[in-house]
Structures are given as structure tokens and as C-alpha cells.
Design an enzyme around this catalytic site. Structure first.
Site, short mmCIF file in Angstrom:
data_model
loop_
_atom_site.label_atom_id
_atom_site.label_comp_id
_atom_site.label_asym_id
_atom_site.label_seq_id
_atom_site.Cartn_x
_atom_site.Cartn_y
_atom_site.Cartn_z
N GLY A 228 0.84 -1.40 -0.10
CA GLY A 228 -0.07 -0.03 -0.03
C GLY A 228 0.87 1.41 0.01
O GLY A 228 2.00 1.26 0.51
N ARG B 250 0.75 -4.70 -6.18
CA ARG B 250 0.76 -6.06 -5.25
C ARG B 250 1.15 -6.93 -6.49
O ARG B 250 1.12 -6.80 -7.77
CB ARG B 250 -0.35 -6.53 -4.74
N ASP C 146 5.54 -5.49 6.09
CA ASP C 146 6.29 -7.02 6.26
C ASP C 146 6.19 -7.78 5.17
O ASP C 146 6.83 -8.52 4.62
CB ASP C 146 5.41 -7.61 7.15
N THR D 60 3.97 2.21 5.76
CA THR D 60 2.70 2.02 5.84
C THR D 60 1.93 3.04 6.60
O THR D 60 2.62 3.43 7.82
CB THR D 60 2.45 0.45 6.43
N ASP E 71 -0.49 2.18 8.69
CA ASP E 71 -1.00 1.49 9.91
C ASP E 71 -0.13 1.31 11.30
O ASP E 71 -0.65 0.88 12.28
CB ASP E 71 -1.38 0.14 9.37
N ASP F 149 1.75 -0.65 11.61
CA ASP F 149 1.85 -2.15 12.26
C ASP F 149 3.22 -2.88 11.75
O ASP F 149 3.25 -4.10 11.42
CB ASP F 149 0.55 -2.77 11.64
N ARG G 143 -6.86 -2.68 9.21
CA ARG G 143 -7.55 -3.94 9.23
C ARG G 143 -7.14 -4.82 10.42
O ARG G 143 -7.92 -5.28 10.87
CB ARG G 143 -7.12 -4.59 7.71
P1 ADP Z 1 2.93 -4.83 2.56
O1 ADP Z 1 4.41 -4.71 2.07
O2 ADP Z 1 2.69 -3.39 3.05
O3 ADP Z 1 2.90 -5.47 3.91
P2 ADP Z 1 1.60 -6.94 1.00
O4 ADP Z 1 1.51 -7.74 2.08
O5 ADP Z 1 0.58 -6.65 -0.03
O6 ADP Z 1 1.93 -5.42 1.70
O7 ADP Z 1 3.09 -7.24 0.17
C1 ADP Z 1 3.28 -6.62 -1.03
C2 ADP Z 1 4.04 -7.39 -1.87
O8 ADP Z 1 5.31 -7.90 -1.29
C3 ADP Z 1 3.38 -8.37 -2.39
O9 ADP Z 1 2.39 -7.99 -3.36
C4 ADP Z 1 4.02 -9.44 -2.82
O10 ADP Z 1 4.71 -9.26 -4.12
C5 ADP Z 1 5.43 -9.22 -1.88
N1 ADP Z 1 5.20 -10.25 -0.99
C6 ADP Z 1 4.49 -10.36 0.10
N2 ADP Z 1 4.46 -11.82 0.83
C7 ADP Z 1 5.72 -12.43 0.48
C8 ADP Z 1 6.51 -13.38 0.74
N3 ADP Z 1 5.84 -14.21 1.54
N4 ADP Z 1 7.41 -13.90 0.06
C9 ADP Z 1 7.87 -13.02 -1.09
N5 ADP Z 1 7.13 -11.82 -1.21
C10 ADP Z 1 6.26 -11.37 -0.61
#
Ligand code: ADP
Length: 320
Positions: free
Chosen positions: A11, A72, A103, A125, A127, A129, A171
């Protein structure tokens, strides 16, 4: 390290541009070239890679969103895709990558580090978090945006003697709700971490407050609890008091970043550029006890964070 890349992932958050600008300018000052990667890991896989000079980040610090775009990329969870991404970095001469996100994005960075690309994560982020840091890029702007919106809703709620349920983002994390709950003097604050509310208690509270002459009743509801509109209908039916739900939504993610977000994102971006230029990898930058620090990604992801109990208790006392 001769060339680094920078991308924003997950995000978007206000202040990401300040971080990108700082990464670009500090790395160049350190004698390292910088490439910008558009649209997160998706753009990396599509080779949407541009050269970035100092001037390319002019007039960006005051802008919300991210100039590099974000996306994403669910397929990045597979080993095959991660290997391909590492090969693309090598092909473009990128030996280090700064990833601004949450994360999920850190897990992607960790995977690239395993495949030989040096990576550093920055906490982006709204959030708040991310466990390894007391500050995340965008939180300060988001709470100020939400606070101002809630003040406005409060004015009209008072005039019409309404009850208002205001849904804020978060969330899985109630930090925005907690901060706004205290800052806006909300009567009730519903957090996903607590989920200890009882709708009947809220209804009794509204009725009692009305008897005591209060002209409004503000309930801040974190997104994770949800169903603000149906809750408003039930409360109106039970109390006979006009009740409206307002979902603040994406407005909380936009807007020009606050001074705090610009400043912290700038220092953190520079810090990331410094440690990546020194050859560090698989680290994330955080802010703890008044200092900018870095952690191993593995350790950072294993850390836990929850709403500070004392802050939560105070929020309840002050809202009575
Ligand atoms: P954030 O980074 O804010 O936590 P997301 O959880 O949507 O947001 O993760 C962003 C992007 O990071 C995902 O669309 C994906 O490309 C990558 N990603 C998320 N989880 C994993 C994972 N377990 N292993 C590798 N890449 C990941």
C-alpha cells in the site's frame, strides 16, 4: 556496490516520496548510481526500470502517494519468480535494492537477499503495524487527515444531535483508531486487537450520555471490526437516535505528508542508502527509543507488536 535500485511496494503511504528522494540523493552523494523501479516487484519483473538523477526527485517531497507507483505482486512468493527478479537485477547492474513497504514487502526483500541481491527495507505503511519500529512512514499524515475529518463530522453530528460511527483504516491494527479516538475525544473506540466491545454497552452508553445532555456520540471503528453501516442501523433502532456511519477510506492514504513524515522518511531513506552502500544486506531500518537503527529482516519479522495496554486504558477512561 556500484548501482542500487529503489522501489515502493504494497500500500502507498504519504512520505514515500521523501524516502525515495533521500535514497537517491544520499546514494549519489556516496558515489553510487541509482535506478528507480516502477510499480513494486511487478514492475521489477516487467523491467520497468529508470535511471534516477538528483534532479529527478525535485519537487516530490511535498507530494502524497509514490512517484514510482506501487503494486501487489502475489506471484513474488514463488522461488521461481524471485530467481527471475534477481536475474533481472543482475542484468541491469543492480547489486542492491531498497524496498519501501510493509512486512510482505520485507519477505520479498529477504528472498532477493538469499539470491545474492543486497536488500534493505524501509517501513512504509500508514497502519504503524511494523513491529521493529515505533514509527512508520505515512502514519503521522494519516492520523492527521483522519483527525481533521473526524472533527468536521463531529461539528455536524452535534448540530443534528446525531450519533456517528466513523470507520478508520487498520484492518489488523488499531493504531489509527486509538490515536484518533484519543485526539478526537471519541466516546467509544473499537480496535481489532481488543474486540472486547459489547454493542449493548455502547447502546446503553449512548442513551446515558444523551440523558446527561451530550449532543453527539462519536464511535471510532477500526476497519478490522467493520460493518459500520449495519452497526449504525442497529444502534439507531435500539436508541431512537439518528445514527450515521462514515467510512473515511482511501482519503486517509493520500495528501501531502506532514513535516514529521517528510523528516523521518528523509532520515530513514538516507540511512538506508548509507548501509546499502556499506555493503549491508537483509536489514530493515527502524526507529526505536529516539534513534534510527537497523535489524536483520528475519529478526524484525519475528518481533511482535500490540496496542500498549496503558494507552488503551487511558483512552477508555478519557472517553467516559
Ligand atoms: P506490505 O508490504 O505493505 O505488507 P503486502 O503484504 O501486500 O504489503 O506485500 C507487498 C508485496 O510483497 C506483495 O504483493 C508481494 O509481491 C510481496 N510479498 C508479500 N509476501 C511475500 C512473501 N511471503 N514472499 C515474497 N514476497 C512477498
Amino acid at each position: 556496490i556500484k548501482t542500487i535500485g529503489v522501489l515502493t511496494s504494497g500500500g502507498d503511504a504519504p512520505g514515500m516520496n521523501a524516502a525515495i528522494r533521500a535514497v537517491v540523493r544520499k546514494a549519489i552523494a556516496n558515489g553510487v548510481k541509482v535506478k528507480g523501479i516502477k510499480k513494486g516487484y511487478k514492475g521489477l519483473l516487467n523491467e520497468e526500470i529508470i535511471d534516477m538523477e538528483k534532479k529527478d526527485v525535485s519537487d516530490t517531497i511535498e507530494r502524497g502517494g509514490t512517484i514510482l507507483g506501487t503494486a501487489r505482486c502475489p506471484e513474488f512468493k514463488t522461488e521461481e519468480t524471485q530467481l527471475k527478479a534477481a536475474e533481472i537485477c543482475q542484468k541491469h547492474g543492480i547489486d542492491g535494492l531498497v524496498v519501501i513497504g510493509g512486512d510482505g514487502s520485507y519477505r520479498g526483500a529477504q528472498a532477493l537477499a538469499r539470491h545474492g541481491i543486497n536488500t534493505i527495507g524501509l517501513p512504509g505503511t500508514i497502519d504503524l503495524d511494523i513491529a521493529c519500529t515505533e514509527y512508520t512512514i505515512g502514519f503521522d499524515t494519516a492520523i492527521n487527515t483522519a483527525m481533521q475529518a473526524i472533527d468536521k463530522i463531529r461539528d455536524t453530528s452535534s448540530s443534528h444531535e446525531r450519533c456517528s460511527i466513523i470507520e478508520v483504516m487498520g484492518r489488523n491494527a488499531g493504531y489509527i483508531a486509538l490515536w484518533c479516538g484519543v485526539a478526537n475525544g471519541a466516546e467509544d473506540i473499537l480496535l481489532p486487537e481488543k474486540y472486547d466491545f459489547n454493542e449493548q454497552n455502547i447502546i446503553n452508553n449512548i442513551i446515558n450520555n444523551r440523558k446527561r445532555g451530550k449532543t453527539h456520540h462519536i464511535i471510532i471503528n477500526a476497519e478490522g471490526i467493520g460493518h459500520s453501516t449495519s452497526m449504525a442501523r442497529r444502534i439507531e433502532a435500539a436508541t431512537g437516535i439518528e445514527t450515521r456511519a462514515t467510512i473515511l477510506g482511501y482519503m486517509q492514504r493520500g495528501g501531502s505528508p506532514t513535516c514529521k513524515d517528510r523528516f523521518y522518511a528523509s532520515i530513514m531513506g538516507a540511512y538506508a542508502a548509507d548501509i546499502i552502500c556499506e555493503g549491508k544486506s537483509n536489514r530493515v531500518v527502524g526507529y526505536q527509543h529516539g534513534e534510527f537503527v537497523d535489524f536483520d529482516i528475519e529478526d524484525a519479522l519475528a518481533m511482535q507488536k500490540t496496542i500498549p495496554e496503558y494507552q488503551y486504558q487511558v483512552s477508555r477512561i478519557l472517553s467516559l
